[in-house]
Write a protein that holds these residues in place. Structure first.
Motif, PDB file in Angstrom:
ATOM      1  N   ASN A  39      -5.615   8.001   4.631  1.00 14.57           N
ATOM      2  CA  ASN A  39      -5.185   7.895   3.230  1.00 14.57           C
ATOM      3  C   ASN A  39      -6.382   7.992   2.299  1.00 14.57           C
ATOM      4  O   ASN A  39      -7.518   7.748   2.703  1.00 14.57           O
ATOM      5  CB  ASN A  39      -4.578   6.515   2.966  1.00 14.57           C
ATOM      6  CG  ASN A  39      -3.155   6.393   3.450  1.00 14.57           C
ATOM      7  OD1 ASN A  39      -2.446   7.378   3.548  1.00 14.57           O
ATOM      8  ND2 ASN A  39      -2.737   5.174   3.736  1.00 14.57           N
TER       9      ASN A  39
ATOM     10  N   GLU B 105      -4.829  -2.672  11.290  1.00 13.41           N
ATOM     11  CA  GLU B 105      -4.812  -2.133   9.927  1.00 13.41           C
ATOM     12  C   GLU B 105      -4.603  -0.624  10.003  1.00 13.41           C
ATOM     13  O   GLU B 105      -5.537   0.135  10.247  1.00 13.41           O
ATOM     14  CB  GLU B 105      -6.133  -2.449   9.214  1.00 13.41           C
ATOM     15  CG  GLU B 105      -6.088  -2.240   7.713  1.00 13.41           C
ATOM     16  CD  GLU B 105      -5.084  -3.144   7.020  1.00 13.41           C
ATOM     17  OE1 GLU B 105      -3.995  -2.639   6.688  1.00 13.41           O
ATOM     18  OE2 GLU B 105      -5.362  -4.346   6.835  1.00 13.41           O
ATOM     19  N   PRO B 106      -3.345  -0.201   9.825  1.00 14.87           N
ATOM     20  CA  PRO B 106      -3.056   1.242   9.935  1.00 14.87           C
ATOM     21  C   PRO B 106      -4.040   2.077   9.119  1.00 14.87           C
ATOM     22  O   PRO B 106      -4.600   3.046   9.618  1.00 14.87           O
ATOM     23  CB  PRO B 106      -1.639   1.347   9.401  1.00 14.87           C
ATOM     24  CG  PRO B 106      -1.033   0.007   9.723  1.00 14.87           C
ATOM     25  CD  PRO B 106      -2.143  -0.992   9.573  1.00 14.87           C
ATOM     26  N   CYS B 107      -4.249   1.721   7.867  1.00 14.31           N
ATOM     27  CA  CYS B 107      -5.296   2.373   7.090  1.00 14.31           C
ATOM     28  C   CYS B 107      -6.050   1.323   6.291  1.00 14.31           C
ATOM     29  O   CYS B 107      -7.210   1.066   6.524  1.00 14.31           O
ATOM     30  CB  CYS B 107      -4.731   3.443   6.155  1.00 14.31           C
ATOM     31  SG  CYS B 107      -6.047   4.155   5.154  1.00 14.31           S
ATOM     32  N   GLY B 108      -5.349   0.693   5.358  1.00 13.34           N
ATOM     33  CA  GLY B 108      -6.014  -0.242   4.458  1.00 13.34           C
ATOM     34  C   GLY B 108      -6.531   0.522   3.257  1.00 13.34           C
ATOM     35  O   GLY B 108      -7.203   1.548   3.403  1.00 13.34           O
ATOM     36  N   LEU B 109      -6.166   0.063   2.077  1.00 16.82           N
ATOM     37  CA  LEU B 109      -6.646   0.724   0.855  1.00 16.82           C
ATOM     38  C   LEU B 109      -7.675  -0.149   0.156  1.00 16.82           C
ATOM     39  O   LEU B 109      -8.562   0.351  -0.534  1.00 16.82           O
ATOM     40  CB  LEU B 109      -5.468   0.999  -0.087  1.00 16.82           C
ATOM     41  CG  LEU B 109      -4.364   1.891   0.501  1.00 16.82           C
ATOM     42  CD1 LEU B 109      -3.167   1.942  -0.433  1.00 16.82           C
ATOM     43  CD2 LEU B 109      -4.885   3.289   0.769  1.00 16.82           C
TER      44      LEU B 109
ATOM     45  N   GLY C 127       0.793  -1.228   0.000  1.00 14.19           N
ATOM     46  CA  GLY C 127       0.000   0.000   0.000  1.00 14.19           C
ATOM     47  C   GLY C 127       0.826   1.279   0.000  1.00 14.19           C
ATOM     48  O   GLY C 127       0.383   2.311  -0.511  1.00 14.19           O
TER      49      GLY C 127
ATOM     50  N   VAL D 240       0.147   4.970  -2.021  1.00 17.77           N
ATOM     51  CA  VAL D 240       0.068   6.292  -1.394  1.00 17.77           C
ATOM     52  C   VAL D 240       1.179   7.202  -1.930  1.00 17.77           C
ATOM     53  O   VAL D 240       0.946   8.366  -2.258  1.00 17.77           O
ATOM     54  CB  VAL D 240       0.138   6.169   0.145  1.00 17.77           C
ATOM     55  CG1 VAL D 240       0.158   7.538   0.799  1.00 17.77           C
ATOM     56  CG2 VAL D 240      -1.052   5.374   0.656  1.00 17.77           C
TER      57      VAL D 240
ATOM     58  N   HIS E 234       3.290   3.897   8.189  1.00 20.10           N
ATOM     59  CA  HIS E 234       2.324   3.113   7.426  1.00 20.10           C
ATOM     60  C   HIS E 234       2.181   1.738   8.047  1.00 20.10           C
ATOM     61  O   HIS E 234       1.141   1.110   7.967  1.00 20.10           O
ATOM     62  CB  HIS E 234       2.772   2.948   5.965  1.00 20.10           C
ATOM     63  CG  HIS E 234       2.833   4.250   5.223  1.00 20.10           C
ATOM     64  ND1 HIS E 234       1.879   4.643   4.333  1.00 20.10           N
ATOM     65  CD2 HIS E 234       3.746   5.251   5.259  1.00 20.10           C
ATOM     66  CE1 HIS E 234       2.191   5.828   3.835  1.00 20.10           C
ATOM     67  NE2 HIS E 234       3.321   6.221   4.378  1.00 20.10           N
TER      68      HIS E 234
ATOM     69  N   VAL F  18      -1.574   6.774   9.231  1.00 18.10           N
ATOM     70  CA  VAL F  18      -2.421   6.851   8.048  1.00 18.10           C
ATOM     71  C   VAL F  18      -3.927   6.774   8.323  1.00 18.10           C
ATOM     72  O   VAL F  18      -4.712   6.676   7.396  1.00 18.10           O
ATOM     73  CB  VAL F  18      -1.970   5.810   6.997  1.00 18.10           C
ATOM     74  CG1 VAL F  18      -0.695   6.277   6.326  1.00 18.10           C
ATOM     75  CG2 VAL F  18      -1.754   4.441   7.627  1.00 18.10           C
TER      76      VAL F  18
HETATM   77  C1  GLC Z   1       0.617  -0.265   4.984  1.00 21.09           C
HETATM   78  C2  GLC Z   1      -0.504  -0.539   5.976  1.00 21.09           C
HETATM   79  C3  GLC Z   1      -1.873  -0.270   5.363  1.00 21.09           C
HETATM   80  C4  GLC Z   1      -1.879   1.110   4.716  1.00 21.09           C
HETATM   81  C5  GLC Z   1      -0.718   1.247   3.725  1.00 21.09           C
HETATM   82  C6  GLC Z   1      -0.643   2.618   3.088  1.00 21.09           C
HETATM   83  O1  GLC Z   1       0.637  -1.221   3.987  1.00 21.09           O
HETATM   84  O2  GLC Z   1      -0.446  -1.868   6.473  1.00 21.09           O
HETATM   85  O3  GLC Z   1      -2.871  -0.352   6.341  1.00 21.09           O
HETATM   86  O4  GLC Z   1      -3.096   1.292   4.033  1.00 21.09           O
HETATM   87  O5  GLC Z   1       0.495   1.022   4.389  1.00 21.09           O
HETATM   88  O6  GLC Z   1      -0.518   3.646   4.034  1.00 21.09           O
END
Ligand code: GLC
Length: 402
Positions: free
Chosen positions: A245, A376-380, A18, A22, A161, A212
């Protein structure tokens, strides 16, 4: 404002996760907003569009007691300038990471980023670093480059991230590779339990910290999610923020995505039916417009929460549903999914591989997208799924909660 965005991977040049999405999307969005944002990353041996790069200059980078060559190349994509740092010995390999000397390669990269600024026709107001691969740049910048003209005006932002990878190496690296053994402040702020921790350095040295998603910014301050760094996050809480994100809605657009059998959009959903039939054909599922397809596209590792799925797999399959799983990772998950495919022929499809084409077909054709992440910091993927009209089912954590 001028921003130099340092990352170990960025779309469309190199991607393992991910972060690359980003690093490809955020600078592009900033440029559209009138910010002069430029990206800097390593020139890997298998970098895409390698032959399109323009040579700028070369310089040497001190790595501990050695001095290493660094070539500087550039390219322009969608109005964004990308800089590439070249050193055959460190980066002339196929994959971005996973080598015995990752610590030294990454330390070289972080140092080369700092060194390079004086050779650019661009003095950034902000050096924006991402994850452990660039975590040492704020440390080097303050400890070794503060005397270089213009450098003391540069502010640093560090974005987390993924806390699972912090860059922890044997303590001997502090002197031999980083050249910081005689800097007491650096020693105090980098060392953890006898090891050098690159990420700890960035968290201590950067002017601003971001994660994120807003929820993850709170989670990292706790023992469960902090991965041994919650003490620093708590100490520096006043400069820590969570910024969710986004995805590049031009790259992910079901109305224009050539990987789909038929285009569709929110007001014109008819094409999704064709995409569903195509997915069923492609992945070996029975063609049945009425069975909801539950999809997973992910790395199959512990913190992605797949044991929550494998534990109740037969309960899920006792309903009139189909499942498709795409990804690689831990053997136990791969094996459970392979067995499910044998047990439920035509209803369960296990594709234990990496396939951008199938992934597009899944986002386009599935009905539900399952993301049971423990953290899951963000997850796309949940955002991509929503963009393609596939409803996410998630565990309430980090960016999934937001
Ligand atoms: C890392 C994190 C994910 C996030 C990505 C982009 O892969 O595990 O959760 O969406 O970074 O920031």
């Amino acid at each position: 404002m001028k921003i130099l965005y340092a990352a170990s991977e960025a779309n469309p040049f190199a991607k393992s996760g991910g972060l690359a999405d980003v690093a490809g999307a955020l600078p592009k969005a900033l440029v559209k907003d009138g910010v002069d944002a430029r990206v800097i990353m390593p020139l890997y041996g298998d970098l895409k569009y390698r032959d399109k790069l323009e040579y700028v200059t070369n310089y040497s980078v001190p790595v501990g007691w050695r001095s290493q060559y660094c070539g500087l190349f550039k390219a322009d994509v969608d109005g964004v300038t990308y800089y590439f740092l070249d050193n055959e010995y460190y980066f002339g390999r196929e994959y971005p990471y996973g080598f015995f000397d990752d610590g030294e390669r990454i330390a070289f990269f972080a140092k080369a980023v700092c060194e390079c600024i004086q050779y650019l026709d661009f003095m950034p107001d902000v050096l924006h670093c991402n994850d452990w691969h660039t975590a040492l740049s704020p440390v080097f910048l303050r400890e070794m480059y503060h005397c270089v003209k213009g450098y003391d005006n540069i502010k640093t932002v560090f974005t987390v991230h993924n806390l699972k990878y912090q860059g922890m190496f044997d303590g001997f690296m502090l002197g031999d590779v980083l050249g910081l053994a005689d800097y007491p402040a650096a020693r105090d702020q980098l060392m953890q339990d006898g090891a050098v921790n690159f990420m700890r350095g960035a968290l201590n040295y950067s002017d601003r910290l971001t994660t994120v998603s807003p929820t993850y910014a709170q989670e990292v301050c706790t023992d469960f999610y902090g991965e041994g760094l919650d003490d620093v996050f708590n100490r520096r809480r006043s400069i820590l923020s969570g910024i969710l994100n986004g995805i590049d809605t031009e790259v992910y657009d079901p109305w224009r995505d050539k990987g789909l059998t038929k285009f569709f959009s929110a007001p014109q959903m008819a094409g999704k039916k064709n995409c569903k039939a195509a997915l069923q054909q492609m992945s070996g599922l029975r063609e049945n417009p009425d069975a909801p397809i539950i999809a997973c596209v992910s790395r199959l590792v512990g913190h992605k929460g797949f044991s929550l799925v494998t534990d109740v797999l037969h309960e899920i399959m006792s309903m009139d549903v189909q499942m498709v799983v795409l990804g690689t990772g831990d053997w136990n998950y791969e094996e459970s999914f392979r067995q499910a495919q044998n047990q439920y022929p035509g209803r369960f499809a296990a594709h234990m591989m990496y396939s951008p084409n199938l992934s597009t077909a899944i986002y386009g054709g599935a009905d539900l997208f399952l993301m049971p992440s423990i953290s899951e910091p963000c997850g796309l993927s949940q955002m991509i799924a929503m963009r393609y009209g596939t409803v996410p089912i998630v565990r309430e954590t980090g960016g999934l909660k937001d």
